[in-house]
Design a protein around this motif. Sequence first.
Motif, PDB file in Angstrom:
ATOM      1  N   ARG A  10      42.636  41.675  48.970  1.00 47.82           N
ATOM      2  CA  ARG A  10      43.510  41.516  47.809  1.00 47.82           C
ATOM      3  C   ARG A  10      44.801  40.791  48.196  1.00 47.82           C
ATOM      4  O   ARG A  10      45.315  39.947  47.439  1.00 47.82           O
ATOM      5  CB  ARG A  10      43.822  42.872  47.199  1.00 47.82           C
ATOM      6  N   ALA A  11      45.344  41.128  49.364  1.00 48.67           N
ATOM      7  CA  ALA A  11      46.573  40.470  49.811  1.00 48.67           C
ATOM      8  C   ALA A  11      46.361  38.987  50.086  1.00 48.67           C
ATOM      9  O   ALA A  11      47.281  38.181  49.934  1.00 48.67           O
ATOM     10  CB  ALA A  11      47.100  41.168  51.069  1.00 48.67           C
ATOM     11  N   LEU A  12      45.140  38.610  50.474  1.00 50.74           N
ATOM     12  CA  LEU A  12      44.842  37.205  50.727  1.00 50.74           C
ATOM     13  C   LEU A  12      44.534  36.425  49.460  1.00 50.74           C
ATOM     14  O   LEU A  12      44.222  35.234  49.523  1.00 50.74           O
ATOM     15  CB  LEU A  12      43.665  37.096  51.698  1.00 50.74           C
ATOM     16  N   GLY A  13      44.584  37.093  48.310  1.00 49.15           N
ATOM     17  CA  GLY A  13      44.421  36.395  47.044  1.00 49.15           C
ATOM     18  C   GLY A  13      43.056  36.514  46.406  1.00 49.15           C
ATOM     19  O   GLY A  13      42.755  35.761  45.474  1.00 49.15           O
ATOM     20  N   ALA A  14      42.197  37.424  46.866  1.00 47.71           N
ATOM     21  CA  ALA A  14      40.877  37.581  46.270  1.00 47.71           C
ATOM     22  C   ALA A  14      40.995  38.132  44.858  1.00 47.71           C
ATOM     23  O   ALA A  14      41.773  39.061  44.596  1.00 47.71           O
ATOM     24  CB  ALA A  14      40.016  38.513  47.131  1.00 47.71           C
ATOM     25  N   GLY A  15      40.237  37.573  43.930  1.00 42.24           N
ATOM     26  CA  GLY A  15      40.264  38.023  42.543  1.00 42.24           C
ATOM     27  C   GLY A  15      39.427  39.274  42.336  1.00 42.24           C
ATOM     28  O   GLY A  15      38.737  39.760  43.240  1.00 42.24           O
ATOM     29  N   ASN A  16      39.473  39.793  41.119  1.00 42.74           N
ATOM     30  CA  ASN A  16      38.727  41.019  40.815  1.00 42.74           C
ATOM     31  C   ASN A  16      37.217  40.827  40.961  1.00 42.74           C
ATOM     32  O   ASN A  16      36.513  41.711  41.462  1.00 42.74           O
ATOM     33  CB  ASN A  16      39.059  41.487  39.399  1.00 42.74           C
ATOM     34  N   THR A  17      36.729  39.674  40.528  1.00 40.55           N
ATOM     35  CA  THR A  17      35.289  39.431  40.625  1.00 40.55           C
ATOM     36  C   THR A  17      34.830  39.400  42.066  1.00 40.55           C
ATOM     37  O   THR A  17      33.807  39.997  42.432  1.00 40.55           O
ATOM     38  CB  THR A  17      34.922  38.112  39.927  1.00 40.55           C
ATOM     39  N   ARG A  18      35.577  38.725  42.919  1.00 39.62           N
ATOM     40  CA  ARG A  18      35.217  38.659  44.337  1.00 39.62           C
ATOM     41  C   ARG A  18      35.324  40.026  44.989  1.00 39.62           C
ATOM     42  O   ARG A  18      34.484  40.406  45.811  1.00 39.62           O
ATOM     43  CB  ARG A  18      36.115  37.649  45.052  1.00 39.62           C
ATOM     44  N   LEU A  19      36.357  40.770  44.636  1.00 39.93           N
ATOM     45  CA  LEU A  19      36.496  42.102  45.216  1.00 39.93           C
ATOM     46  C   LEU A  19      35.324  43.008  44.826  1.00 39.93           C
ATOM     47  O   LEU A  19      34.804  43.762  45.660  1.00 39.93           O
ATOM     48  CB  LEU A  19      37.816  42.727  44.763  1.00 39.93           C
ATOM     49  N   LEU A  20      34.921  42.928  43.566  1.00 32.97           N
ATOM     50  CA  LEU A  20      33.826  43.779  43.101  1.00 32.97           C
ATOM     51  C   LEU A  20      32.497  43.400  43.735  1.00 32.97           C
ATOM     52  O   LEU A  20      31.746  44.267  44.191  1.00 32.97           O
ATOM     53  CB  LEU A  20      33.724  43.695  41.574  1.00 32.97           C
ATOM     54  N   LEU A  21      32.200  42.097  43.755  1.00 29.93           N
ATOM     55  CA  LEU A  21      30.874  41.659  44.187  1.00 29.93           C
ATOM     56  C   LEU A  21      30.741  41.555  45.702  1.00 29.93           C
ATOM     57  O   LEU A  21      29.664  41.834  46.247  1.00 29.93           O
ATOM     58  CB  LEU A  21      30.538  40.302  43.554  1.00 29.93           C
ATOM     59  N   ARG A  22      31.798  41.159  46.395  1.00 28.52           N
ATOM     60  CA  ARG A  22      31.699  40.904  47.827  1.00 28.52           C
ATOM     61  C   ARG A  22      32.162  42.060  48.693  1.00 28.52           C
ATOM     62  O   ARG A  22      31.723  42.179  49.845  1.00 28.52           O
ATOM     63  CB  ARG A  22      32.525  39.647  48.174  1.00 28.52           C
ATOM     64  N   HIS A  23      33.041  42.905  48.183  1.00 26.61           N
ATOM     65  CA  HIS A  23      33.626  43.945  49.021  1.00 26.61           C
ATOM     66  C   HIS A  23      33.299  45.359  48.542  1.00 26.61           C
ATOM     67  O   HIS A  23      32.918  46.216  49.352  1.00 26.61           O
ATOM     68  CB  HIS A  23      35.148  43.755  49.092  1.00 26.61           C
ATOM     69  N   LEU A  24      33.434  45.613  47.253  1.00 23.23           N
ATOM     70  CA  LEU A  24      33.246  46.978  46.760  1.00 23.23           C
ATOM     71  C   LEU A  24      31.774  47.328  46.556  1.00 23.23           C
ATOM     72  O   LEU A  24      31.310  48.374  47.015  1.00 23.23           O
ATOM     73  CB  LEU A  24      34.016  47.166  45.453  1.00 23.23           C
ATOM     74  N   ALA A  25      31.043  46.479  45.854  1.00 26.74           N
ATOM     75  CA  ALA A  25      29.651  46.808  45.526  1.00 26.74           C
ATOM     76  C   ALA A  25      28.781  47.049  46.754  1.00 26.74           C
ATOM     77  O   ALA A  25      28.072  48.063  46.815  1.00 26.74           O
ATOM     78  CB  ALA A  25      29.054  45.705  44.651  1.00 26.74           C
ATOM     79  N   PRO A  26      28.786  46.185  47.781  1.00 24.15           N
ATOM     80  CA  PRO A  26      27.915  46.451  48.933  1.00 24.15           C
ATOM     81  C   PRO A  26      28.274  47.731  49.684  1.00 24.15           C
ATOM     82  O   PRO A  26      27.398  48.356  50.300  1.00 24.15           O
ATOM     83  CB  PRO A  26      28.118  45.219  49.824  1.00 24.15           C
ATOM     84  N   ASN A  27      29.532  48.149  49.636  1.00 25.56           N
ATOM     85  CA  ASN A  27      29.955  49.323  50.390  1.00 25.56           C
ATOM     86  C   ASN A  27      29.975  50.599  49.559  1.00 25.56           C
ATOM     87  O   ASN A  27      30.116  51.686  50.126  1.00 25.56           O
ATOM     88  CB  ASN A  27      31.362  49.081  50.966  1.00 25.56           C
ATOM     89  N   ALA A  28      29.843  50.476  48.244  1.00 26.77           N
ATOM     90  CA  ALA A  28      29.879  51.662  47.376  1.00 26.77           C
ATOM     91  C   ALA A  28      28.527  51.994  46.771  1.00 26.77           C
ATOM     92  O   ALA A  28      28.395  53.016  46.094  1.00 26.77           O
ATOM     93  CB  ALA A  28      30.907  51.454  46.256  1.00 26.77           C
ATOM     94  N   VAL A  29      27.515  51.177  46.995  1.00 20.15           N
ATOM     95  CA  VAL A  29      26.231  51.366  46.324  1.00 20.15           C
ATOM     96  C   VAL A  29      25.361  52.403  47.021  1.00 20.15           C
ATOM     97  O   VAL A  29      24.409  52.910  46.415  1.00 20.15           O
ATOM     98  CB  VAL A  29      25.488  50.021  46.230  1.00 20.15           C
ATOM     99  N   ALA A  30      25.650  52.734  48.276  1.00 19.81           N
ATOM    100  CA  ALA A  30      24.779  53.651  49.026  1.00 19.81           C
ATOM    101  C   ALA A  30      24.627  55.019  48.357  1.00 19.81           C
ATOM    102  O   ALA A  30      23.496  55.514  48.201  1.00 19.81           O
ATOM    103  CB  ALA A  30      25.291  53.795  50.455  1.00 19.81           C
ATOM    104  N   PRO A  31      25.706  55.699  47.938  1.00 24.26           N
ATOM    105  CA  PRO A  31      25.516  56.993  47.260  1.00 24.26           C
ATOM    106  C   PRO A  31      24.713  56.892  45.972  1.00 24.26           C
ATOM    107  O   PRO A  31      23.958  57.808  45.638  1.00 24.26           O
ATOM    108  CB  PRO A  31      26.959  57.466  46.991  1.00 24.26           C
ATOM    109  N   VAL A  32      24.849  55.788  45.246  1.00 25.78           N
ATOM    110  CA  VAL A  32      24.090  55.619  44.014  1.00 25.78           C
ATOM    111  C   VAL A  32      22.605  55.514  44.323  1.00 25.78           C
ATOM    112  O   VAL A  32      21.760  56.093  43.617  1.00 25.78           O
ATOM    113  CB  VAL A  32      24.581  54.373  43.251  1.00 25.78           C
ATOM    114  N   ILE A  33      22.251  54.795  45.373  1.00 23.43           N
ATOM    115  CA  ILE A  33      20.845  54.659  45.756  1.00 23.43           C
ATOM    116  C   ILE A  33      20.258  56.006  46.148  1.00 23.43           C
ATOM    117  O   ILE A  33      19.122  56.346  45.791  1.00 23.43           O
ATOM    118  CB  ILE A  33      20.713  53.639  46.899  1.00 23.43           C
TER     119      ILE A  33
END
Length: 335
Positions: free
Chosen positions: A233-256
């Motif tokens: 976020r500090a480097l300027g990543a937008g919400n879409t990039r944060l969700l798809l590239r950083h949050l989703a791959p690391n938060a999907v494990a409990p859902v699976i």
Amino acid sequence: MPDPAHERPEPFQSTGGKASLPAAEAESVGALAATPEVPGAPGSPQGTGAQPVGRARSLWSDAWHDLRRNPVFIVSGLLILFFLLVAVRPSLLTGTDPLDCDITMSQEGARSGHPFGFDTQGCDVFARTVYGARASVTVGVCATAGAALLGGVLGGLAGFFGGWWDALLSRVADMFFAIPMLLGGLVFLSVVPSGSVWPVVGFIVLLGWPQLARIARGSVLTVKQADFVQAARALGAGNTRLLLRHLAPNAVAPVIVVATIALGTYIALEATLSYLGVGLKPPTVSWGIDISEASKQIRNAPHMLLWPAGALSLTVLAFIMLGDAVRDALDPKLR
């Protein structure tokens, strides 16, 4: 007369295509050649193509490394592959039409070509058990995929944006949580005219997404505070990039993990609703329908109940075991 200086051998001279060295240098080279090579060192045969020692693995590669050595995962995975294959191609196990019945064979036991016997209508129990996997597995897989997709997206967005969106989703989820699954199925499916798999799938998705939404919301809230997300976020990543590239791959494990365990529960729920007469209806072949019919004749023909109930129990157990194995592999606290 030749010069004696020209007759002295050179320090390194090639004779007959082979290199010859002075004795002192040959001993030094021999000592170096006799030095054992370090496995994994650059230039050594063992090190060719090998990964550096101590290289960090990702969460998914580490989980797969553990799953391959877990006998529970192997057994449950083989069972699930078998039932999926049966659901897709039931003709591989039987060539008998499950709707081809002979009333003269009503409640007869096992005989040649019919290892499970016949039901009340004279239908082959083995064929109905094999073809019943298609409806039950289809309901379980489609309902789980729909609930995981809907709940994961809504819960992830609520955890990421917070504010009024999070509050609204929490209140809506609370309303759905207040409806019991079985009671809701009795009310919802009793007014649906169709007895196919899709109304059952839609009902399960409608009441199943809040659980997965809460899991996704909590996982996103945890990952959102991580240092790598704050750095992006500090480097300027937008919400879409944060969700798809950083949050989703690391938060999907409990859902699976939760979705895998819930899949077996949804298959059992479909069988329960069909048993009560509000789920799948004839001519659809389902384990729940066969169990409902067999329960009326359990004393006279117990084989009618044994095989569909056994197949249902084994399928649900396989998915629950798979979910437990995946949970143990993806939970860092259990390592």
